[in-house]
Motif scaffolding. Structure first.
Motif, PDB file in Angstrom:
ATOM      1  N   ILE A  32       0.665  -1.304  -0.086  1.00  0.00           N
ATOM      2  CA  ILE A  32       0.057  -0.056   0.072  1.00  0.00           C
ATOM      3  C   ILE A  32       0.927   1.329   0.052  1.00  0.00           C
ATOM      4  O   ILE A  32       1.974   1.384   0.556  1.00  0.00           O
ATOM      5  CB  ILE A  32      -0.995   0.088   1.225  1.00  0.00           C
ATOM      6  CG1 ILE A  32      -2.056   1.049   0.986  1.00  0.00           C
ATOM      7  CG2 ILE A  32      -0.393   0.381   2.653  1.00  0.00           C
ATOM      8  CD1 ILE A  32      -3.291   1.093   1.907  1.00  0.00           C
ATOM      9  N   GLU A  33       0.556   2.138  -0.797  1.00  0.00           N
ATOM     10  CA  GLU A  33       1.237   3.533  -0.701  1.00  0.00           C
ATOM     11  C   GLU A  33       0.709   4.351   0.276  1.00  0.00           C
ATOM     12  O   GLU A  33      -0.641   4.652   0.519  1.00  0.00           O
ATOM     13  CB  GLU A  33       0.738   4.050  -2.291  1.00  0.00           C
ATOM     14  CG  GLU A  33       1.544   5.583  -2.219  1.00  0.00           C
ATOM     15  CD  GLU A  33       1.000   6.362  -3.431  1.00  0.00           C
ATOM     16  OE1 GLU A  33       1.504   7.556  -3.769  1.00  0.00           O
ATOM     17  OE2 GLU A  33       0.184   5.964  -4.344  1.00  0.00           O
ATOM     18  N   LEU A  34       1.550   5.068   1.041  1.00  0.00           N
ATOM     19  CA  LEU A  34       1.312   6.156   2.118  1.00  0.00           C
ATOM     20  C   LEU A  34       1.282   7.731   1.774  1.00  0.00           C
ATOM     21  O   LEU A  34       2.473   7.698   0.945  1.00  0.00           O
ATOM     22  CB  LEU A  34       2.121   5.949   3.355  1.00  0.00           C
ATOM     23  CG  LEU A  34       1.965   4.610   4.045  1.00  0.00           C
ATOM     24  CD1 LEU A  34       2.904   4.404   5.188  1.00  0.00           C
ATOM     25  CD2 LEU A  34       0.724   4.203   4.375  1.00  0.00           C
ATOM     26  N   VAL A  35       0.382   8.401   1.756  1.00  0.00           N
ATOM     27  CA  VAL A  35       0.621   9.748   1.444  1.00  0.00           C
ATOM     28  C   VAL A  35       0.138  10.512   2.654  1.00  0.00           C
ATOM     29  O   VAL A  35      -0.806  10.189   3.545  1.00  0.00           O
ATOM     30  CB  VAL A  35      -0.288  10.057   0.271  1.00  0.00           C
ATOM     31  CG1 VAL A  35      -1.703   9.815   0.544  1.00  0.00           C
ATOM     32  CG2 VAL A  35      -0.080  11.327  -0.103  1.00  0.00           C
ATOM     33  N   THR A  36       0.818  11.765   3.063  1.00  0.00           N
ATOM     34  CA  THR A  36       0.382  12.244   4.171  1.00  0.00           C
ATOM     35  C   THR A  36      -0.366  13.567   4.011  1.00  0.00           C
ATOM     36  O   THR A  36      -0.440  14.069   2.855  1.00  0.00           O
ATOM     37  CB  THR A  36       1.739  12.808   4.746  1.00  0.00           C
ATOM     38  OG1 THR A  36       2.254  13.853   3.949  1.00  0.00           O
ATOM     39  CG2 THR A  36       2.840  11.595   5.088  1.00  0.00           C
ATOM     40  N   LEU A  40      -0.842  16.541   0.643  1.00  0.00           N
ATOM     41  CA  LEU A  40      -1.901  16.717   0.151  1.00  0.00           C
ATOM     42  C   LEU A  40      -2.375  18.422   0.468  1.00  0.00           C
ATOM     43  O   LEU A  40      -3.423  18.916  -0.028  1.00  0.00           O
ATOM     44  CB  LEU A  40      -2.945  15.825   0.462  1.00  0.00           C
ATOM     45  CG  LEU A  40      -2.844  14.354  -0.029  1.00  0.00           C
ATOM     46  CD1 LEU A  40      -3.936  13.620   0.278  1.00  0.00           C
ATOM     47  CD2 LEU A  40      -2.490  14.375  -1.491  1.00  0.00           C
ATOM     48  N   GLY A  41      -1.569  18.970   1.353  1.00  0.00           N
ATOM     49  CA  GLY A  41      -1.926  20.565   1.718  1.00  0.00           C
ATOM     50  C   GLY A  41      -3.228  20.613   2.537  1.00  0.00           C
ATOM     51  O   GLY A  41      -3.904  21.488   2.698  1.00  0.00           O
ATOM     52  N   LEU A  42      -3.349  19.376   3.355  1.00  0.00           N
ATOM     53  CA  LEU A  42      -4.584  19.634   4.209  1.00  0.00           C
ATOM     54  C   LEU A  42      -4.429  20.226   5.508  1.00  0.00           C
ATOM     55  O   LEU A  42      -3.053  20.118   6.129  1.00  0.00           O
ATOM     56  CB  LEU A  42      -5.030  17.861   4.545  1.00  0.00           C
ATOM     57  CG  LEU A  42      -5.249  17.153   3.207  1.00  0.00           C
ATOM     58  CD1 LEU A  42      -5.851  15.765   3.566  1.00  0.00           C
ATOM     59  CD2 LEU A  42      -6.670  17.801   2.386  1.00  0.00           C
ATOM     60  N   ALA A  62     -11.374  14.267   9.687  1.00  0.00           N
ATOM     61  CA  ALA A  62     -10.990  15.726   9.100  1.00  0.00           C
ATOM     62  C   ALA A  62     -10.396  15.226   7.659  1.00  0.00           C
ATOM     63  O   ALA A  62     -10.743  15.743   6.599  1.00  0.00           O
ATOM     64  CB  ALA A  62     -10.461  16.613  10.030  1.00  0.00           C
ATOM     65  N   ALA A  63      -9.408  14.345   7.685  1.00  0.00           N
ATOM     66  CA  ALA A  63      -8.686  14.163   6.489  1.00  0.00           C
ATOM     67  C   ALA A  63      -9.436  13.512   5.507  1.00  0.00           C
ATOM     68  O   ALA A  63      -9.411  13.455   4.248  1.00  0.00           O
ATOM     69  CB  ALA A  63      -7.398  13.275   7.000  1.00  0.00           C
ATOM     70  N   ALA A  64     -10.216  12.505   5.946  1.00  0.00           N
ATOM     71  CA  ALA A  64     -10.889  11.396   5.116  1.00  0.00           C
ATOM     72  C   ALA A  64     -12.028  12.358   4.277  1.00  0.00           C
ATOM     73  O   ALA A  64     -12.204  12.243   3.258  1.00  0.00           O
ATOM     74  CB  ALA A  64     -11.484  10.188   5.666  1.00  0.00           C
ATOM     75  N   THR A  65     -12.699  13.201   5.147  1.00  0.00           N
ATOM     76  CA  THR A  65     -13.777  13.990   4.545  1.00  0.00           C
ATOM     77  C   THR A  65     -13.040  14.971   3.495  1.00  0.00           C
ATOM     78  O   THR A  65     -13.749  15.003   2.257  1.00  0.00           O
ATOM     79  CB  THR A  65     -14.331  14.761   5.628  1.00  0.00           C
ATOM     80  OG1 THR A  65     -14.945  13.872   6.473  1.00  0.00           O
ATOM     81  CG2 THR A  65     -15.577  15.577   4.827  1.00  0.00           C
ATOM     82  N   ALA A  66     -11.914  15.490   3.703  1.00  0.00           N
ATOM     83  CA  ALA A  66     -11.523  16.582   2.976  1.00  0.00           C
ATOM     84  C   ALA A  66     -10.799  15.934   1.606  1.00  0.00           C
ATOM     85  O   ALA A  66     -10.901  16.644   0.534  1.00  0.00           O
ATOM     86  CB  ALA A  66     -10.178  17.351   3.665  1.00  0.00           C
TER      87      ALA A  66
END
Length: 217
Positions: A32-36, A40-42, A62-66
């Protein structure tokens, strides 16, 4: 109902470099690829919860919704018995806005001195790692990892220590987390005697509970 991660990418809902580094180390080798969130500028949401679960959910949701994808958060901290569980969910706050961990460790020691906690049996503590997976539709799942130990002073650190690691000696060990390599701190997730750190233990629960059956590095 428990869900499994069925995608090829997982969003890590954190801007904490030390925490991100440990999650990348622990999840490395998985398909799986991890991205922070930072990549993503969140923005970082305000952590208004009073428990590890509440704050982990706030960050993951918050991150999942955005981003519209599955997100993983970690809310972790140091709980000291003689200080009635403090700093607990406010662990990072004790380091101040600049995240000065030397300051944080010094404050913990000052509070222990105030209650005359000098003997090892008076300086018991545990690290807690609460992982939360969140989906864009609001579904969440939590995974807990804990590690008991004793606080020492002065700090003892090695090349990769961060947070309160330099003052925490896990039970059964003679060195602080701060004196250990990443491999020594986290142990083997997949083989006996099992994970050593709190975060390794929560990641093991996460992989076994939310990844496809049989997933291993």
């Amino acid at each position: 109902m428990t869900r499994r991660i069925d995608g090829k990418r997982l969003l890590v809902a954190s801007h904490n470099k030390g925490k991100i580094g440990e999650l990348e180390f622990l999840l490395g080798g998985l398909p799986i690829e991890l991205v922070t969130a930072g990549e993503l500028g969140l923005p970082e949401p305000e952590e208004t919860g009073t428990t590890f679960v509440e704050n982990a959910r706030i960050k993951a949701l918050a991150a999942a919704t955005a981003a519209g994808e599955v997100a993983l958060s970690d809310d972790s901290g140091l709980c000291v018995e003689a200080l009635d569980g403090a700093p607990g969910v406010y662990t990072a706050d004790w380091a101040g806005p600049d995240r000065d961990w030397d300051r944080a460790m010094r404050l913990v020691e000052e509070e222990l001195q105030k209650v005359d906690a000098r003997a090892p049996e008076q300086r018991k503590a545990k690290f807690v790692s609460l992982l939360c997976l969140a989906w864009p539709d609001g579904h969440t799942q939590e995974y807990l990892g804990e590690r008991e130990g004793t606080l020492v002073w002065p700090p003892r650190r090695g090349p990769i220590a961060f947070g309160y690691d330099p003052v925490f000696v896990p039970d059964g060990e003679s060195r602080t987390f701060g004196e250990m390599t990443a491999e020594e701190k986290h142990g083997s997730i997949w083989h006996a005697p099992g994970p050593l750190s709190h975060r390794a233990r929560s990641v093991k629960e996460l992989v076994e509970g939310a990844f496809p059956p049989g997933t291993k590095p």
